[in-house]
Design a protein around this motif. Structure first.
Motif, PDB file in Angstrom:
ATOM      1  N   ASP A  19      46.477  -8.141  66.359  1.00  0.00           N
ATOM      2  CA  ASP A  19      45.230  -8.055  67.128  1.00  0.00           C
ATOM      3  C   ASP A  19      44.560  -9.419  67.191  1.00  0.00           C
ATOM      4  OD1 ASP A  19      45.384  -5.313  67.624  1.00  0.00           O
ATOM      5  OD2 ASP A  19      44.234  -4.789  65.835  1.00  0.00           O
ATOM      6  N   TYR A  20      43.664  -9.564  68.142  1.00  0.00           N
ATOM      7  CA  TYR A  20      42.823 -10.759  68.223  1.00  0.00           C
ATOM      8  C   TYR A  20      41.412 -10.335  68.640  1.00  0.00           C
ATOM      9  CZ  TYR A  20      40.791 -15.149  69.743  1.00  0.00           C
ATOM     10  OH  TYR A  20      39.937 -16.217  69.906  1.00  0.00           O
ATOM     11  N   TYR A  21      41.290  -9.810  69.862  1.00  0.00           N
ATOM     12  CA  TYR A  21      39.998  -9.357  70.391  1.00  0.00           C
ATOM     13  C   TYR A  21      39.953  -7.841  70.269  1.00  0.00           C
ATOM     14  CZ  TYR A  21      36.360  -8.292  73.810  1.00  0.00           C
ATOM     15  OH  TYR A  21      35.234  -7.821  74.435  1.00  0.00           O
ATOM     16  N   ILE A  22      38.915  -7.338  69.571  1.00  0.00           N
ATOM     17  CA  ILE A  22      38.753  -5.902  69.382  1.00  0.00           C
ATOM     18  C   ILE A  22      37.458  -5.490  70.074  1.00  0.00           C
ATOM     19  CG2 ILE A  22      38.454  -4.046  67.686  1.00  0.00           C
ATOM     20  CD1 ILE A  22      39.965  -7.077  66.306  1.00  0.00           C
ATOM     21  N   GLY A  23      37.583  -4.830  71.220  1.00  0.00           N
ATOM     22  CA  GLY A  23      36.427  -4.385  71.996  1.00  0.00           C
ATOM     23  C   GLY A  23      36.098  -2.949  71.658  1.00  0.00           C
ATOM     24  N   VAL A  24      34.866  -2.701  71.211  1.00  0.00           N
ATOM     25  CA  VAL A  24      34.450  -1.356  70.805  1.00  0.00           C
ATOM     26  C   VAL A  24      33.773  -0.657  71.981  1.00  0.00           C
ATOM     27  CG1 VAL A  24      33.039  -0.017  69.205  1.00  0.00           C
ATOM     28  CG2 VAL A  24      34.219  -2.078  68.408  1.00  0.00           C
ATOM     29  N   ASN A  25      34.369   0.466  72.389  1.00  0.00           N
ATOM     30  CA  ASN A  25      33.874   1.288  73.500  1.00  0.00           C
ATOM     31  C   ASN A  25      33.715   2.728  73.035  1.00  0.00           C
ATOM     32  OD1 ASN A  25      33.879  -0.355  76.073  1.00  0.00           O
ATOM     33  ND2 ASN A  25      35.889  -0.853  75.220  1.00  0.00           N
ATOM     34  N   TYR A  26      32.913   2.915  71.997  1.00  0.00           N
ATOM     35  CA  TYR A  26      32.718   4.242  71.426  1.00  0.00           C
ATOM     36  C   TYR A  26      31.220   4.466  71.248  1.00  0.00           C
ATOM     37  CZ  TYR A  26      33.074   8.195  68.227  1.00  0.00           C
ATOM     38  OH  TYR A  26      32.957   9.426  67.647  1.00  0.00           O
ATOM     39  N   ALA A  27      30.714   5.608  71.733  1.00  0.00           N
ATOM     40  CA  ALA A  27      29.283   5.911  71.664  1.00  0.00           C
ATOM     41  C   ALA A  27      28.950   6.596  70.347  1.00  0.00           C
ATOM     42  CB  ALA A  27      28.870   6.778  72.843  1.00  0.00           C
ATOM     43  N   GLY A  28      29.030   5.845  69.277  1.00  0.00           N
ATOM     44  CA  GLY A  28      28.733   6.353  67.949  1.00  0.00           C
ATOM     45  C   GLY A  28      28.995   5.266  66.936  1.00  0.00           C
ATOM     46  N   LYS A  36      44.381  -7.797  55.243  1.00  0.00           N
ATOM     47  CA  LYS A  36      44.517  -9.020  54.456  1.00  0.00           C
ATOM     48  C   LYS A  36      45.308  -9.974  55.332  1.00  0.00           C
ATOM     49  CE  LYS A  36      44.805  -9.534  49.858  1.00  0.00           C
ATOM     50  NZ  LYS A  36      43.681 -10.367  49.703  1.00  0.00           N
ATOM     51  N   ALA A  37      44.755 -11.136  55.583  1.00  0.00           N
ATOM     52  CA  ALA A  37      45.417 -12.084  56.480  1.00  0.00           C
ATOM     53  C   ALA A  37      46.650 -12.680  55.829  1.00  0.00           C
ATOM     54  CB  ALA A  37      44.448 -13.186  56.884  1.00  0.00           C
ATOM     55  N   ASN A  38      47.601 -13.067  56.668  1.00  0.00           N
ATOM     56  CA  ASN A  38      48.848 -13.625  56.162  1.00  0.00           C
ATOM     57  C   ASN A  38      48.847 -15.153  56.146  1.00  0.00           C
ATOM     58  OD1 ASN A  38      48.906 -13.906  58.931  1.00  0.00           O
ATOM     59  ND2 ASN A  38      50.969 -13.107  59.183  1.00  0.00           N
ATOM     60  N   LYS A  39      47.782 -15.759  56.706  1.00  0.00           N
ATOM     61  CA  LYS A  39      47.693 -17.221  56.684  1.00  0.00           C
ATOM     62  C   LYS A  39      46.255 -17.666  56.939  1.00  0.00           C
ATOM     63  CE  LYS A  39      48.819 -17.703  61.536  1.00  0.00           C
ATOM     64  NZ  LYS A  39      49.622 -18.293  62.551  1.00  0.00           N
ATOM     65  N   GLU A  40      45.908 -18.824  56.393  1.00  0.00           N
ATOM     66  CA  GLU A  40      44.577 -19.384  56.608  1.00  0.00           C
ATOM     67  C   GLU A  40      44.388 -19.686  58.094  1.00  0.00           C
ATOM     68  OE1 GLU A  40      42.498 -23.296  54.953  1.00  0.00           O
ATOM     69  OE2 GLU A  40      42.754 -21.686  53.474  1.00  0.00           O
ATOM     70  N   GLY A  41      43.183 -19.405  58.583  1.00  0.00           N
ATOM     71  CA  GLY A  41      42.869 -19.660  59.983  1.00  0.00           C
ATOM     72  C   GLY A  41      43.071 -18.469  60.901  1.00  0.00           C
ATOM     73  N   LYS A  42      43.523 -17.329  60.379  1.00  0.00           N
ATOM     74  CA  LYS A  42      43.683 -16.121  61.202  1.00  0.00           C
ATOM     75  C   LYS A  42      42.318 -15.705  61.721  1.00  0.00           C
ATOM     76  CE  LYS A  42      45.887 -12.618  62.916  1.00  0.00           C
ATOM     77  NZ  LYS A  42      46.631 -12.836  64.141  1.00  0.00           N
ATOM     78  N   VAL A  43      42.229 -15.355  63.013  1.00  0.00           N
ATOM     79  CA  VAL A  43      40.950 -15.058  63.662  1.00  0.00           C
ATOM     80  C   VAL A  43      40.990 -13.680  64.316  1.00  0.00           C
ATOM     81  CG1 VAL A  43      39.371 -15.749  65.513  1.00  0.00           C
ATOM     82  CG2 VAL A  43      40.492 -17.494  64.115  1.00  0.00           C
ATOM     83  N   PHE A  44      39.883 -12.942  64.162  1.00  0.00           N
ATOM     84  CA  PHE A  44      39.653 -11.694  64.884  1.00  0.00           C
ATOM     85  C   PHE A  44      38.245 -11.734  65.462  1.00  0.00           C
ATOM     86  CE2 PHE A  44      42.582 -10.243  61.473  1.00  0.00           C
ATOM     87  CZ  PHE A  44      43.644  -9.876  62.282  1.00  0.00           C
ATOM     88  N   ILE A  45      38.081 -11.206  66.663  1.00  0.00           N
ATOM     89  CA  ILE A  45      36.762 -11.080  67.293  1.00  0.00           C
ATOM     90  C   ILE A  45      36.484  -9.594  67.490  1.00  0.00           C
ATOM     91  CG2 ILE A  45      35.380 -11.533  69.355  1.00  0.00           C
ATOM     92  CD1 ILE A  45      37.195 -14.020  69.784  1.00  0.00           C
ATOM     93  N   VAL A  46      35.300  -9.138  67.056  1.00  0.00           N
ATOM     94  CA  VAL A  46      34.870  -7.760  67.261  1.00  0.00           C
ATOM     95  C   VAL A  46      33.660  -7.803  68.187  1.00  0.00           C
ATOM     96  CG1 VAL A  46      34.013  -5.650  66.180  1.00  0.00           C
ATOM     97  CG2 VAL A  46      35.706  -7.054  64.989  1.00  0.00           C
ATOM     98  N   LYS A  47      33.711  -7.042  69.293  1.00  0.00           N
ATOM     99  CA  LYS A  47      32.680  -7.079  70.332  1.00  0.00           C
ATOM    100  C   LYS A  47      32.182  -5.685  70.661  1.00  0.00           C
ATOM    101  CE  LYS A  47      30.900  -8.538  74.450  1.00  0.00           C
ATOM    102  NZ  LYS A  47      29.652  -9.199  74.521  1.00  0.00           N
ATOM    103  N   ASP A  48      30.854  -5.539  70.802  1.00  0.00           N
ATOM    104  CA  ASP A  48      30.248  -4.289  71.279  1.00  0.00           C
ATOM    105  C   ASP A  48      30.319  -4.302  72.804  1.00  0.00           C
ATOM    106  OD1 ASP A  48      28.722  -2.053  71.885  1.00  0.00           O
ATOM    107  OD2 ASP A  48      26.823  -3.091  71.579  1.00  0.00           O
ATOM    108  N   GLU A  49      31.317  -3.660  73.374  1.00  0.00           N
ATOM    109  CA  GLU A  49      31.475  -3.642  74.829  1.00  0.00           C
ATOM    110  C   GLU A  49      30.621  -2.572  75.501  1.00  0.00           C
ATOM    111  OE1 GLU A  49      35.653  -3.371  75.722  1.00  0.00           O
ATOM    112  OE2 GLU A  49      35.866  -5.549  75.548  1.00  0.00           O
TER     113      GLU A  49
END
Length: 98
Positions: A19-28, A36-49
């Protein structure tokens, strides 16, 4: 460069390393669990869509680390503003919010 996009339409989601970009589209309330990341610098973005994260605790997006991992020294991060996002970076032994 294309990045993987994941749409969350349920009350919980376990992020996978691809995963990279996680867009949340749930009304609740939603709980997102980071791996647990497998390497330094791993990035995830979580967004309230849906634009409803500020509508009270029944709409918050809670992000949890795995096991004893931490997010900026805490056991969770909460996204509670409409259309907001949080970016998480693995820094060797914990998640950092940038």
């Amino acid at each position: 460069m294309e990045m993987p996009i994941t749409s969350v339409t349920a009350s919980s989601y376990n992020v996978i390393l691809n995963d990279y970009y996680i867009g949340v589209n749930y009304a609740g309330a939603v709980t997102i669990t980071l791996p647990k990341a497998n390497k330094e610098g791993k990035v995830f973005i979580v967004k309230d869509e849906l634009g409803e994260a500020s509508k009270g605790t029944n709409r918050y997006i809670t992000i949890l680390p795995t096991g004893s991992d931490l997010i900026d020294g805490r056991d969770r991060a909460i996204l509670a503003y409409d259309y907001g996002s949080l970016t998480f970076v693995w820094k060797g032994n914990s998640w950092r919010v940038v």
